[in-house]
Structure formats: structure tokens, C-alpha cells
Design a protein around this motif. Structure first.
Motif, PDB file in Angstrom:
ATOM      1  N   ILE A 136      16.201  39.054  25.302  1.00 21.73           N
ATOM      2  CA  ILE A 136      16.891  39.473  24.084  1.00 21.73           C
ATOM      3  C   ILE A 136      17.541  40.831  24.280  1.00 21.73           C
ATOM      4  O   ILE A 136      18.698  41.049  23.916  1.00 21.73           O
ATOM      5  CB  ILE A 136      15.911  39.532  22.892  1.00 21.73           C
ATOM      6  N   TRP A 137      16.813  41.750  24.927  1.00 29.80           N
ATOM      7  CA  TRP A 137      17.335  43.108  25.083  1.00 29.80           C
ATOM      8  C   TRP A 137      18.432  43.183  26.142  1.00 29.80           C
ATOM      9  O   TRP A 137      19.293  44.070  26.075  1.00 29.80           O
ATOM     10  CB  TRP A 137      16.191  44.068  25.403  1.00 29.80           C
ATOM     11  N   VAL A 138      18.430  42.260  27.087  1.00 31.08           N
ATOM     12  CA  VAL A 138      19.548  42.176  28.031  1.00 31.08           C
ATOM     13  C   VAL A 138      20.829  41.848  27.265  1.00 31.08           C
ATOM     14  O   VAL A 138      21.886  42.469  27.472  1.00 31.08           O
ATOM     15  CB  VAL A 138      19.288  41.115  29.120  1.00 31.08           C
ATOM     16  N   LEU A 139      20.744  40.880  26.345  1.00 30.15           N
ATOM     17  CA  LEU A 139      21.911  40.491  25.549  1.00 30.15           C
ATOM     18  C   LEU A 139      22.354  41.624  24.626  1.00 30.15           C
ATOM     19  O   LEU A 139      23.554  41.880  24.477  1.00 30.15           O
ATOM     20  CB  LEU A 139      21.586  39.240  24.716  1.00 30.15           C
ATOM     21  N   VAL A 140      21.403  42.306  24.014  1.00 27.98           N
ATOM     22  CA  VAL A 140      21.739  43.413  23.121  1.00 27.98           C
ATOM     23  C   VAL A 140      22.468  44.513  23.887  1.00 27.98           C
ATOM     24  O   VAL A 140      23.489  45.042  23.424  1.00 27.98           O
ATOM     25  CB  VAL A 140      20.467  43.986  22.451  1.00 27.98           C
ATOM     26  N   THR A 141      21.965  44.864  25.075  1.00 29.26           N
ATOM     27  CA  THR A 141      22.603  45.901  25.887  1.00 29.26           C
ATOM     28  C   THR A 141      24.015  45.497  26.272  1.00 29.26           C
ATOM     29  O   THR A 141      24.947  46.310  26.225  1.00 29.26           O
ATOM     30  CB  THR A 141      21.772  46.175  27.160  1.00 29.26           C
ATOM     31  N   ARG A 142      24.201  44.238  26.640  1.00 30.41           N
ATOM     32  CA  ARG A 142      25.532  43.746  26.991  1.00 30.41           C
ATOM     33  C   ARG A 142      26.493  43.883  25.809  1.00 30.41           C
ATOM     34  O   ARG A 142      27.651  44.285  25.963  1.00 30.41           O
ATOM     35  CB  ARG A 142      25.456  42.267  27.413  1.00 30.41           C
ATOM     36  N   MET A 143      26.004  43.521  24.624  1.00 31.73           N
ATOM     37  CA  MET A 143      26.867  43.544  23.441  1.00 31.73           C
ATOM     38  C   MET A 143      27.178  44.979  23.011  1.00 31.73           C
ATOM     39  O   MET A 143      28.274  45.276  22.544  1.00 31.73           O
ATOM     40  CB  MET A 143      26.211  42.764  22.308  1.00 31.73           C
ATOM     41  N   GLN A 144      26.219  45.874  23.192  1.00 32.87           N
ATOM     42  CA  GLN A 144      26.445  47.276  22.829  1.00 32.87           C
ATOM     43  C   GLN A 144      27.450  47.951  23.753  1.00 32.87           C
ATOM     44  O   GLN A 144      28.159  48.868  23.334  1.00 32.87           O
ATOM     45  CB  GLN A 144      25.115  48.045  22.874  1.00 32.87           C
TER      46      GLN A 144
END
Length: 357
Positions: A136-144
Motif C-alpha cells: 500500500i505504501w509503495v503505491l502511496v509513495t508513487r502517487m505522491q
């Protein structure tokens, strides 16, 4: 089991509220951490790395929505992460307290859980949480950091175009037209599914666990945080008991301050690991400069030291301290109030069931 469930629900609820309140600072902090800038531009870097500069930059180029990139998966991740963490933390805490009570009966210790035991309890809960929620946090970092990566791509194309113009003597109107076309490009829509496909296409399933090594090491962050918090809370309760005051009278403000102190100590001591984790989880820089691409944790550490210097491990720390300390304070305060609420509702339900029986 009931106390673990109550703490899990309370932690999830408190985390969601804290996340919404501090998310713009979290987005800025991730972008600051993942910005690759060479040592020679330190003065320029310091200006670009400030929180105020990045706030203005994001609002100007992306609007207010840019400060909330990846909010949906982040809220889901926060609820899942804190729910899992507090659930297992309470289970392990109950076990540690039971062991301490048994040892006291055997004449060993005073029946209280020691600092080392708190560290183990928090580390075990944190490790389980990390393994479950890292994707989940990999995706969040990518989106940020998506628009940041696109901007870097445009800068690389612009440099390549200027180089081509100097080598091939392109006419001014032709060059200006192509430069104008680059400047007119807007960031592409970038949702959770697209981020997931991008991660999978780049690295397969293992891509969702990028940064897992520094993240697992960073389990010591909440361990330090909760050790400070639990120790401070226990000291406060003892002080209240010594003054013949009800230990249940600890206010939300006192919990807020204890949470702030605990998070501050944990953040300062583990921040370099957080920067490395964010660098690994973000999209790798586009272009021919291999110094900005990392194959793993140790490669990232070596290249950051070589090309950017030791200060790169503390990029955005002031922003992180403000965001994390405030978020942790809100989290602890709301969590304690929700735990009281859920526990009260659970007790009422049990009383009603006893009457019915």
C-alpha cells in the motif's frame, strides 16, 4: 481478545483523522526526501527544498489537489496499518503483562513490564504490520511523487532538445515551437490501479515490497515511540497514584503532549532510514544519469553519500518532524478517546446480554 479489538479499532480511527489533518505535509515531505540534487547546487537546493517553496510550487502547477495525491490508498493504508499494529500490539502487550505478573509471583521483578519488553512487543507488532501493508505504501509513495517524476522527465527532454538544437543548428522558430509543446504538457491522471500496473511492469510482484529492508529496520521507530510513550504514561500514573489522584483522570491534552514527545524522539533517531525507503519506493529517475537509480538499499545509501553527501539523509526532516509529531499527538489523543468509547459500548452490550440471559 476484546481489548485487542478495541485498541485496533481505536488506532485505525485515530490514524484516519490524523492522516487527513496532516496529509499535505506528508506529501511535501515525500517529495523532499525523493528529490535528487547534486552537492554542487547546495544553495539552490536549500531554497528548492524548503516547505514553503514546495507548497507554492505544488499549488501553482497542480492546484490544491496536488497536496492530496494518493490520499485514498493512504487512508486505507493508515486504517489497515494502525488497525493491524494496535491489534497485535495489544495482544503482545497482554502477554508481556501476564508474564510479568507470573514472574512477580515467583519473586522476580515488581510485576511491571520493562523497557526491553516494550521494545520487543512494539517490534513484533511493527514487523507483522510492515509485511502486510508495505504494498500500500509503495503505491502511496508513487502517487505522491508522480508529478515530480514527470517534471524530471520533461526537464530531461528539454535538455536533450537544447543539446540537439546546438548540434544540428535548429532554427529558432522550430526550437521555440518544440519547447512550447514541452511546456504545455500537463501531468497525466495517475490513479491507484495505474500506479499498481506501473510497479508490477517495472519489478513484478516483488516491486510491491520495495524498501522492505529499511522499513523493517524502521520498526524500531514505533518501538522507540511506544517505549517513550508507555514509560512516560506509567510515570505519570504513578505520580497521580502517589498524590492519591485517580489515574483515569489523565486528560486528552496530557496524552497529546506525551504522544508528541514520544514521536519526536523516534523521528529524529530513524529519519535517514525513512529517506532511503522513500527513494526506493518512488519511481526511479528517468534519464541517463545512473547516479539517481538505485538497485537496492545498500546501493541507495552508497550513491546518496557519494553524489549528494550526508545531508541528503535528512532532507525534509523539519517538515517530517512537524507532520509526524502533530499526527502522532492527534492519533494518541483520538485513539484513547475512541478506546474509552468502544470499551464503554462493549461493557453495555455485555450487561444487556447478561440481563437477557
Amino acid at each position: 481478545m476484546a481489548s485487542a479489538l478495541v485498541n485496533g479499532l481505536g488506532g485505525a480511527g485515530g490514524g484516519i483523522i490524523a492522516q487527513i489533518m496532516t496529509y499535505p505535509l506528508q506529501t511535501l515531505n515525500t517529495r523532499q526526501q525523493t528529490e535528487r540534487l547534486a552537492k554542487k547546487n547546495n544553495k539552490h537546493n536549500n531554497i528548492q527544498g524548503t516547505t514553503l517553496f514546495q507548497i507554492i510550487q505544488v499549488i501553482r502547477t497542480e492546484g490544491l489537489g496536488g497536496l492530496y495525491s494518493g490520499l485514498k490508498p493512504s487512508l486505507f493504508g493508515t486504517a489497515a496499518s494502525l488497525g493491524i499494529y494496535y491489534y497485535f500490539y495489544q495482544l503482545f502487550k497482554n502477554k508481556a503483562e501476564a508474564i510479568a505478573a507470573i514472574n512477580k509471583k515467583k519473586g522476580v521483578g515488581d510485576g511491571s513490564v520493562g523497557m526491553f519488553s516494550w521494545l520487543i512487543v512494539a517490534a513484533l507488532a511493527g514487523s507483522l504490520n510492515v509485511l502486510c501493508t508495505n504494498p500500500i505504501w509503495v503505491l502511496v509513495t508513487r502517487m505522491q511523487t508522480h508529478t515530480q517524476a514527470e517534471r524530471k522527465q520533461l526537464e530531461a527532454e528539454r535538455e536533450a532538445l537544447l543539446k540537439e538544437a546546438s548540434e544540428n543548428n535548429l532554427t529558432v522558430p522550430s526550437l521555440e515551437a518544440r519547447l512550447a509543446e514541452l511546456d504545455s504538457r500537463k501531468p497525466h491522471p495517475y490513479g491507484t490501479l495505474l500506479a499498481a500496473f506501473e510497479v508490477y511492469n517495472e519489478s513484478g510482484i516483488t516491486g510491491f515490497w520495495k524498501g522492505i529492508i529499511p522499513t523493517l529496520i524502521m520498526v524500531c521507530n514505533p518501538s522507540i515511540q511506544f517505549m517513550i510513550y508507555e514509560t512516560s504514561l506509567k510515570h505519570l500514573k504513578r505520580k497521580r497514584a502517589a498524590n492519591k489522584q485517580d489515574v483515569r483522570d489523565i486528560t486528552a491534552l496530557e496524552v497529546f503532549l506525551l504522544g508528541a514527545i514520544a514521536k519526536l524522539g523516534a523521528t529524529v533517531s530513524t529519519y535517514p532510514l525513512l529517506v532511503v525507503k522513500s527513494r526506493l519506493q518512488a519511481k526511479q529517475e528517468i534519464g541517463g544519469n545512473s547516479s539517481y537509480r538505485y538497485s537496492g538499499t545498500f546501493d541507495a545509501i552508497i550513491k546518496m553519500i557519494r553524489y549528494e553527501g550526508l545531508p541528503s539523509f535528512y532532507k525534509g526532516m523539519s517538515t517530517k518532524i512537524v507532520q509526524s509529531v502533530f499526527a502522532a499527538s492527534v492519533l494518541f489523543m483520538v485513539k484513547e478517546e475512541l478506546v474509552k468509547l468502544f470499551a464503554g459500548l462493549l461493557n453495555k452490550r455485555q450487561k444487556v446480554l447478561k440481563i437477557v440471559k
